[in-house]
Design an enzyme around this catalytic site. Structure first.
Site, PDB file in Angstrom:
ATOM      1  N   GLY A  25       1.132  -2.316   8.671  1.00 24.47           N
ATOM      2  CA  GLY A  25       2.281  -1.444   8.469  1.00 24.47           C
ATOM      3  C   GLY A  25       3.376  -1.771   9.458  1.00 24.47           C
ATOM      4  O   GLY A  25       4.180  -2.686   9.259  1.00 24.47           O
ATOM      5  N   ARG A  26       3.365  -1.054  10.566  1.00 32.96           N
ATOM      6  CA  ARG A  26       4.474  -1.126  11.518  1.00 32.96           C
ATOM      7  C   ARG A  26       4.797  -2.517  12.065  1.00 32.96           C
ATOM      8  O   ARG A  26       5.982  -2.792  12.282  1.00 32.96           O
ATOM      9  CB  ARG A  26       4.228  -0.115  12.651  1.00 32.96           C
ATOM     10  CG  ARG A  26       4.394   1.319  12.160  1.00 32.96           C
ATOM     11  CD  ARG A  26       3.700   2.317  13.052  1.00 32.96           C
ATOM     12  NE  ARG A  26       2.251   2.173  12.981  1.00 32.96           N
ATOM     13  CZ  ARG A  26       1.392   2.896  13.698  1.00 32.96           C
ATOM     14  NH1 ARG A  26       1.855   3.812  14.535  1.00 32.96           N
ATOM     15  NH2 ARG A  26       0.099   2.719  13.561  1.00 32.96           N
ATOM     16  N   ASP A  52      -3.454   4.353  -1.963  1.00 34.56           N
ATOM     17  CA  ASP A  52      -4.417   4.796  -0.942  1.00 34.56           C
ATOM     18  C   ASP A  52      -4.405   6.328  -0.862  1.00 34.56           C
ATOM     19  O   ASP A  52      -3.764   6.905   0.012  1.00 34.56           O
ATOM     20  CB  ASP A  52      -3.982   4.156   0.387  1.00 34.56           C
ATOM     21  CG  ASP A  52      -4.832   4.556   1.574  1.00 34.56           C
ATOM     22  OD1 ASP A  52      -5.974   4.992   1.380  1.00 34.56           O
ATOM     23  OD2 ASP A  52      -4.333   4.403   2.714  1.00 34.56           O
ATOM     24  N   LEU A  53      -5.097   6.977  -1.807  1.00 32.50           N
ATOM     25  CA  LEU A  53      -5.095   8.449  -1.842  1.00 32.50           C
ATOM     26  C   LEU A  53      -6.443   9.044  -1.436  1.00 32.50           C
ATOM     27  O   LEU A  53      -6.577  10.264  -1.356  1.00 32.50           O
ATOM     28  CB  LEU A  53      -4.682   8.951  -3.242  1.00 32.50           C
ATOM     29  CG  LEU A  53      -3.279   8.535  -3.699  1.00 32.50           C
ATOM     30  CD1 LEU A  53      -2.971   9.103  -5.083  1.00 32.50           C
ATOM     31  CD2 LEU A  53      -2.207   8.970  -2.705  1.00 32.50           C
ATOM     32  N   LYS A  54      -7.446   8.223  -1.246  1.00 30.81           N
ATOM     33  CA  LYS A  54      -8.743   8.648  -0.661  1.00 30.81           C
ATOM     34  C   LYS A  54      -9.308   9.905  -1.331  1.00 30.81           C
ATOM     35  O   LYS A  54      -9.525  10.930  -0.683  1.00 30.81           O
ATOM     36  CB  LYS A  54      -8.598   8.891   0.840  1.00 30.81           C
ATOM     37  CG  LYS A  54      -8.137   7.684   1.634  1.00 30.81           C
ATOM     38  CD  LYS A  54      -8.156   7.976   3.131  1.00 30.81           C
ATOM     39  CE  LYS A  54      -7.752   6.797   3.985  1.00 30.81           C
ATOM     40  NZ  LYS A  54      -6.348   6.409   3.901  1.00 30.81           N
ATOM     41  N   THR A  67     -11.536   5.337  10.828  1.00 32.69           N
ATOM     42  CA  THR A  67     -11.577   4.758  12.183  1.00 32.69           C
ATOM     43  C   THR A  67     -11.138   5.776  13.234  1.00 32.69           C
ATOM     44  O   THR A  67     -11.342   5.574  14.421  1.00 32.69           O
ATOM     45  CB  THR A  67     -10.702   3.486  12.269  1.00 32.69           C
ATOM     46  OG1 THR A  67      -9.466   3.746  11.615  1.00 32.69           O
ATOM     47  CG2 THR A  67     -11.381   2.321  11.594  1.00 32.69           C
ATOM     48  N   PRO A  89     -17.421  15.305  -9.193  1.00 37.04           N
ATOM     49  CA  PRO A  89     -17.283  14.145 -10.089  1.00 37.04           C
ATOM     50  C   PRO A  89     -16.312  14.364 -11.239  1.00 37.04           C
ATOM     51  O   PRO A  89     -15.494  13.482 -11.540  1.00 37.04           O
ATOM     52  CB  PRO A  89     -18.718  13.935 -10.598  1.00 37.04           C
ATOM     53  CG  PRO A  89     -19.579  14.442  -9.490  1.00 37.04           C
ATOM     54  CD  PRO A  89     -18.839  15.623  -8.911  1.00 37.04           C
ATOM     55  N   LYS A 115       0.857  -1.193   0.000  1.00 38.43           N
ATOM     56  CA  LYS A 115       0.000   0.000   0.000  1.00 38.43           C
ATOM     57  C   LYS A 115       0.887   1.235   0.000  1.00 38.43           C
ATOM     58  O   LYS A 115       1.789   1.357   0.813  1.00 38.43           O
ATOM     59  CB  LYS A 115      -0.894   0.009   1.240  1.00 38.43           C
ATOM     60  CG  LYS A 115      -1.816   1.227   1.313  1.00 38.43           C
ATOM     61  CD  LYS A 115      -2.808   1.096   2.449  1.00 38.43           C
ATOM     62  CE  LYS A 115      -2.344   1.702   3.741  1.00 38.43           C
ATOM     63  NZ  LYS A 115      -2.252   3.171   3.762  1.00 38.43           N
ATOM     64  N   ASP A 138     -13.860  14.738  -4.314  1.00 37.97           N
ATOM     65  CA  ASP A 138     -13.968  16.042  -4.981  1.00 37.97           C
ATOM     66  C   ASP A 138     -15.198  15.989  -5.883  1.00 37.97           C
ATOM     67  O   ASP A 138     -15.957  15.017  -5.839  1.00 37.97           O
ATOM     68  CB  ASP A 138     -12.680  16.320  -5.776  1.00 37.97           C
ATOM     69  CG  ASP A 138     -12.399  17.827  -5.923  1.00 37.97           C
ATOM     70  OD1 ASP A 138     -13.361  18.596  -6.150  1.00 37.97           O
ATOM     71  OD2 ASP A 138     -11.230  18.215  -5.829  1.00 37.97           O
TER      72      ASP A 138
HETATM   73  O1  C5P Z   1       1.253   0.660  10.954  1.00 38.97           O
HETATM   74  P1  C5P Z   1      -0.172   0.232  10.875  1.00 38.97           P
HETATM   75  O2  C5P Z   1      -0.362  -1.269  10.761  1.00 38.97           O
HETATM   76  O3  C5P Z   1      -1.038   0.837  11.961  1.00 38.97           O
HETATM   77  O4  C5P Z   1      -0.664   0.837   9.462  1.00 38.97           O
HETATM   78  C1  C5P Z   1      -2.009   0.815   9.073  1.00 38.97           C
HETATM   79  C2  C5P Z   1      -2.150   1.518   7.763  1.00 38.97           C
HETATM   80  O5  C5P Z   1      -3.542   1.548   7.399  1.00 38.97           O
HETATM   81  C3  C5P Z   1      -1.686   2.968   7.755  1.00 38.97           C
HETATM   82  O6  C5P Z   1      -1.161   3.240   6.446  1.00 38.97           O
HETATM   83  C4  C5P Z   1      -2.941   3.753   8.003  1.00 38.97           C
HETATM   84  O7  C5P Z   1      -2.885   5.023   7.416  1.00 38.97           O
HETATM   85  C5  C5P Z   1      -3.975   2.884   7.282  1.00 38.97           C
HETATM   86  N1  C5P Z   1      -5.344   3.054   7.757  1.00 38.97           N
HETATM   87  C6  C5P Z   1      -5.741   2.805   9.068  1.00 38.97           C
HETATM   88  N2  C5P Z   1      -7.047   2.974   9.443  1.00 38.97           N
HETATM   89  C7  C5P Z   1      -7.956   3.362   8.538  1.00 38.97           C
HETATM   90  C8  C5P Z   1      -7.584   3.616   7.210  1.00 38.97           C
HETATM   91  C9  C5P Z   1      -6.252   3.438   6.853  1.00 38.97           C
HETATM   92  O8  C5P Z   1      -4.913   2.446   9.897  1.00 38.97           O
HETATM   93  N3  C5P Z   1      -9.213   3.468   8.908  1.00 38.97           N
END
Ligand code: C5P
Length: 234
Positions: free
Chosen positions: A210-211, A59-61, A119, A66, A32, A64
């Site tokens: 991610g982390r 993931d640029l969400k 979230t 249409p 991602k 704006d």
């Molecule tokens: O490091 P971690 O596992 O928390 O990364 C989660 C990824 O998912 C991040 O890139 C975060 O921006 C993304 N994300 C999220 N919750 C959302 C939407 C996207 O954690 N509701």
């Protein structure tokens, strides 16, 4: 597309990202790319990672009018990404325009998924600042249904919502779920989390991690553990 683990490459530079992916040797994880990296490096980083053979969720969400979203999505589609997204708060005319923009002359397009409610937005914020007074669960399901009715392929949601989204939108409507942690891992700033195997049991189609992978002492080992826990192989 079957169940898979998507690594959130939340790095500040292209170099860090490419070094990280280089550590995977022959393996090509689904990655991602978010706003931080895209705004720092531009579309070239997407082209480079794609050329390396990884699948990409960009993931640029978008949110704006249409016409703007249609044209922006056409540019993103040209990068050859596999999945991209927008905010379901932009209504169905925006979502349909996005699909038009993404669709190439051959009729093919990346998957398009919608962010329902972030979230980071809780019930109180939604009511007091956005003046949306329905329970969060109703809002998420309603937005998911709007997305499905507009022709989108799925949503980004919490693994805790995946089963309900499938109940409302059907089992083939994709749920992509962040907020996943190993049972013995650090939660960081994520609050409501599930382990990869719990997310699988809850019906998530893709988990975003991610982390727990990028900051692990051995990222490849952490990725393989996530794949084993989520899809049962590694
Ligand atoms: O490091 P971690 O596992 O928390 O990364 C989660 C990824 O998912 C991040 O890139 C975060 O921006 C993304 N994300 C999220 N919750 C959302 C939407 C996207 O954690 N509701």
């Amino acid at each position: 597309m079957g169940k898979d683990v998507i690594i959130a490459c939340d790095f500040a530079t292209g170099k860090e990202t490419l070094d990280f992916l280089g550590g995977f040797k022959g393996r090509k994880p689904f990655v991602k790319i978010g706003m931080e990296l895209f705004y720092a490096e531009g579309p070239d980083i997407v082209r480079k990672i794609k050329a390396g053979g990884n699948r990409i969720f960009l993931d640029l969400k978008l949110h704006d009018i249409p016409n703007t979203v249609r044209k922006a999505m056409a540019r993103l589609s040209g990068l050859g990404v596999d999945v991209t997204n927008l905010h379901a708060a932009g209504p169905s005319n925006m979502m349909k325009a996005a699909l038009e923009g993404l669709t190439g002359p051959d009729g093919r397009r990346p998957l398009l998924i919608a962010v329902t409610q972030l979230t980071s937005t809780d019930q109180e914020t939604m009511e007091n600042e956005l003046l949306i007074r329905e329970p969060m669960e109703n809002v998420v399901m309603h937005y998911a249904l709007n997305a499905r009715n507009a022709g989108l392929d799925g949503v980004v949601c919490s693994p805790l919502e995946a089963a309900a989204v499938h109940g409302v939108c059907g089992s083939s409507f994709i749920t992509v779920t962040p907020g996943v942690r190993f049972a013995d891992g650090d939660k960081g700033d994520q609050k409501r989390v599930m382990t990869p195997s719990q997310a699988a049991a809850a019906g998530s189609d893709y988990i975003v991690m991610g982390r727990p992978i990028t900051a692990a002492a051995d990222p490849v080992e952490a990725y393989e553990r996530a794949v084993r826990d989520f899809v049962g192989e590694g």
